[in-house]
Design a protein around this motif. Structure first.
Motif, PDB file in Angstrom:
ATOM      1  N   GLN A 222       0.822  -1.214   0.000  1.00 40.71           N
ATOM      2  CA  GLN A 222       0.000   0.000   0.000  1.00 40.71           C
ATOM      3  C   GLN A 222       0.857   1.265   0.000  1.00 40.71           C
ATOM      4  N   LEU A 223       1.971   1.233   0.721  1.00 41.38           N
ATOM      5  CA  LEU A 223       2.838   2.411   0.805  1.00 41.38           C
ATOM      6  C   LEU A 223       3.692   2.596  -0.458  1.00 41.38           C
ATOM      7  N   GLU A 224       3.949   1.502  -1.187  1.00 40.57           N
ATOM      8  CA  GLU A 224       4.742   1.546  -2.422  1.00 40.57           C
ATOM      9  C   GLU A 224       6.081   2.272  -2.227  1.00 40.57           C
ATOM     10  N   PRO A 225       6.929   1.763  -1.355  1.00 41.87           N
ATOM     11  CA  PRO A 225       8.213   2.435  -1.100  1.00 41.87           C
ATOM     12  C   PRO A 225       9.220   2.163  -2.223  1.00 41.87           C
ATOM     13  N   ASP A 226      10.278   2.962  -2.236  1.00 40.57           N
ATOM     14  CA  ASP A 226      11.405   2.682  -3.132  1.00 40.57           C
ATOM     15  C   ASP A 226      12.258   1.543  -2.589  1.00 40.57           C
ATOM     16  N   TRP A 227      12.313   1.442  -1.252  1.00 45.87           N
ATOM     17  CA  TRP A 227      13.086   0.386  -0.584  1.00 45.87           C
ATOM     18  C   TRP A 227      12.251  -0.237   0.528  1.00 45.87           C
ATOM     19  N   HIS A 228      12.371  -1.562   0.668  1.00 44.20           N
ATOM     20  CA  HIS A 228      11.819  -2.244   1.839  1.00 44.20           C
ATOM     21  C   HIS A 228      12.930  -3.064   2.474  1.00 44.20           C
ATOM     22  N   ILE A 229      13.007  -3.002   3.820  1.00 44.61           N
ATOM     23  CA  ILE A 229      14.045  -3.706   4.580  1.00 44.61           C
ATOM     24  C   ILE A 229      13.370  -4.720   5.482  1.00 44.61           C
ATOM     25  N   ASP A 230      13.782  -5.993   5.382  1.00 48.56           N
ATOM     26  CA  ASP A 230      13.107  -7.055   6.125  1.00 48.56           C
ATOM     27  C   ASP A 230      14.083  -8.177   6.422  1.00 48.56           C
ATOM     28  N   THR A 231      13.689  -9.037   7.387  1.00 46.86           N
ATOM     29  CA  THR A 231      14.489 -10.219   7.722  1.00 46.86           C
ATOM     30  C   THR A 231      13.843 -11.509   7.246  1.00 46.86           C
ATOM     31  N   ASN A 232      12.588 -11.450   6.824  1.00 47.25           N
ATOM     32  CA  ASN A 232      11.858 -12.642   6.403  1.00 47.25           C
ATOM     33  C   ASN A 232      12.078 -12.883   4.907  1.00 47.25           C
ATOM     34  N   PRO A 233      12.767 -13.969   4.548  1.00 42.34           N
ATOM     35  CA  PRO A 233      13.050 -14.218   3.129  1.00 42.34           C
ATOM     36  C   PRO A 233      11.787 -14.442   2.300  1.00 42.34           C
ATOM     37  N   GLU A 234      10.729 -14.979   2.904  1.00 43.00           N
ATOM     38  CA  GLU A 234       9.490 -15.200   2.157  1.00 43.00           C
ATOM     39  C   GLU A 234       8.839 -13.878   1.752  1.00 43.00           C
ATOM     40  N   ILE A 235       8.833 -12.924   2.681  1.00 45.86           N
ATOM     41  CA  ILE A 235       8.269 -11.612   2.359  1.00 45.86           C
ATOM     42  C   ILE A 235       9.128 -10.912   1.312  1.00 45.86           C
ATOM     43  N   ILE A 236      10.443 -11.042   1.436  1.00 48.58           N
ATOM     44  CA  ILE A 236      11.349 -10.453   0.443  1.00 48.58           C
ATOM     45  C   ILE A 236      11.038 -11.009  -0.943  1.00 48.58           C
ATOM     46  N   PHE A 237      10.823 -12.327  -1.014  1.00 51.02           N
ATOM     47  CA  PHE A 237      10.531 -12.966  -2.292  1.00 51.02           C
ATOM     48  C   PHE A 237       9.189 -12.501  -2.847  1.00 51.02           C
ATOM     49  N   GLN A 238       8.176 -12.432  -1.989  1.00 50.87           N
ATOM     50  CA  GLN A 238       6.841 -12.029  -2.440  1.00 50.87           C
ATOM     51  C   GLN A 238       6.820 -10.595  -2.972  1.00 50.87           C
ATOM     52  N   LEU A 239       7.615  -9.734  -2.339  1.00 51.96           N
ATOM     53  CA  LEU A 239       7.596  -8.319  -2.717  1.00 51.96           C
ATOM     54  C   LEU A 239       8.576  -7.958  -3.834  1.00 51.96           C
ATOM     55  N   SER A 240       9.439  -8.884  -4.212  1.00 40.84           N
ATOM     56  CA  SER A 240      10.468  -8.561  -5.205  1.00 40.84           C
ATOM     57  C   SER A 240       9.885  -8.128  -6.546  1.00 40.84           C
ATOM     58  N   ARG A 241       8.649  -8.535  -6.843  1.00 41.60           N
ATOM     59  CA  ARG A 241       8.027  -8.140  -8.118  1.00 41.60           C
ATOM     60  C   ARG A 241       7.398  -6.754  -8.050  1.00 41.60           C
ATOM     61  N   PHE A 242       7.182  -6.255  -6.845  1.00 41.13           N
ATOM     62  CA  PHE A 242       6.427  -5.013  -6.696  1.00 41.13           C
ATOM     63  C   PHE A 242       7.259  -3.838  -6.181  1.00 41.13           C
ATOM     64  N   ILE A 243       8.346  -4.123  -5.458  1.00 40.38           N
ATOM     65  CA  ILE A 243       9.154  -3.073  -4.851  1.00 40.38           C
ATOM     66  C   ILE A 243      10.443  -2.907  -5.645  1.00 40.38           C
ATOM     67  N   LYS A 244      10.828  -1.660  -5.852  1.00 39.13           N
ATOM     68  CA  LYS A 244      11.997  -1.367  -6.690  1.00 39.13           C
ATOM     69  C   LYS A 244      13.263  -1.997  -6.143  1.00 39.13           C
ATOM     70  N   TYR A 245      13.538  -1.779  -4.836  1.00 36.74           N
ATOM     71  CA  TYR A 245      14.722  -2.349  -4.198  1.00 36.74           C
ATOM     72  C   TYR A 245      14.336  -2.908  -2.832  1.00 36.74           C
ATOM     73  N   GLN A 246      15.058  -3.972  -2.428  1.00 33.78           N
ATOM     74  CA  GLN A 246      14.855  -4.542  -1.095  1.00 33.78           C
ATOM     75  C   GLN A 246      16.201  -4.879  -0.472  1.00 33.78           C
ATOM     76  N   LEU A 247      16.235  -4.809   0.849  1.00 33.77           N
ATOM     77  CA  LEU A 247      17.428  -5.191   1.604  1.00 33.77           C
ATOM     78  C   LEU A 247      17.046  -6.299   2.572  1.00 33.77           C
ATOM     79  N   HIS A 248      17.662  -7.452   2.396  1.00 33.34           N
ATOM     80  CA  HIS A 248      17.407  -8.605   3.265  1.00 33.34           C
ATOM     81  C   HIS A 248      18.462  -8.630   4.363  1.00 33.34           C
TER      82      HIS A 248
END
Length: 272
Positions: A222-248
């Protein structure tokens, strides 16, 4: 004597020009291979100052030549000692070498790489992103599960400086899954005691809580950030198609889920 001084100055200028040519060749080759960043701009500015300094150094009039004492006629005084004829040449050569070394030191000093500030590193690493979402557990807090938060909430003080810099340039949202309202209040109190809300860039309304992991995923989408930072690899995988950059954030180096997903043992280590 004047011709000798001019020749030495000319040789000094030639040596400086050759030295400067090598420095500039290395500088512009590095600039052409990457975008013009803060370090490149700093190097160019240093080069300009070095040129001005050197120009002023060269245009400063040289001190008048030292007058040699008159040679006394042989036998006029038993205690008189005449200076050797090559003493002035030796002294002049020593001054020329000193001036050459001083110019080289000035150029070396200005061409030293400028160490970027933490704020510059944050902006560069985030690729000028303007909105960041980040989970609390394992990133901002020492605890790794919501159940641990019911007992205690411990803020990582090593990450506070990075958080402050992020809030200067980005719209930052923190989020976490908690079991109840009491735990939510504990988390907010711990963040406030640590000074997270004193910088003005982060307020309590930007700390979001949910009861499920899917709830955190929904917040991010909903927030549509440029970056999302998380420790859960499943959430990182799910969001990789929608968020520009992620930091695991993971203590062990994991395989990249996508080209837009980065990995680091901690948030502070990612920013050096």
């Amino acid at each position: 004597m004047a011709d000798s001084s001019k020749e030495e100055l000319l040789q000094l200028i030639k040596r400086f020009g050759a030295y400067l040519t090598v420095k500039m060749s290395n500088l512009f080759s590095s600039i052409s291979s990457q975008n013009l960043n803060t370090r490149s701009i700093g190097a160019i500015a240093g080069f300009a100052v070095a040129i001005v300094f050197t120009w002023r150094l060269f245009r400063t009039p040289a001190p008048p030549p030292r007058r040699q004492p008159k040679r006394q006629a042989p036998g006029s005084s038993s205690s008189g000692v005449s200076s050797p004829p090559n003493s002035t040449l030796t002294s002049t050569g020593g001054v020329s070498s000193s001036e050459n070394t001083r110019v080289q030191n000035v150029v070396d000093e200005f061409f030293q790489p400028v160490k970027p500030t933490l704020g510059q590193i944050v902006r560069q690493k985030l690729s000028e992103g303007r909105k960041v979402t980040c989970r609390l557990l394992g990133v901002i807090l020492e605890e790794s599960t919501p159940e641990e938060l019911q007992k205690q909430v411990t803020v990582k003080y090593s990450v506070l400086e990075v958080l402050l810099e992020i809030t200067k340039y980005c719209d930052l949202y923190l989020m976490e899954r908690v079991p109840d309202d009491e735990t939510e209040n504990k988390v907010l109190a711990a963040l406030e005691d640590a000074g997270v809300f004193t910088s003005g860039g982060l307020v309590k309304d930007k700390v979001l809580f949910c009861s499920t992991e899917n709830g955190r995923t929904s917040f991010v989408r909903q927030l549509e950030p440029d970056w999302h930072i998380d420790t859960n690899p499943e959430i990182i995988f799910q969001l990789s198609r929608f968020i520009k950059y992620q930091l695991h954030i993971s203590p062990t180096r994991s395989e990249r889920a996508s080209s837009n997903v980065f990995s680091s043992p901690s948030l502070e280590q990612f920013f050096g």
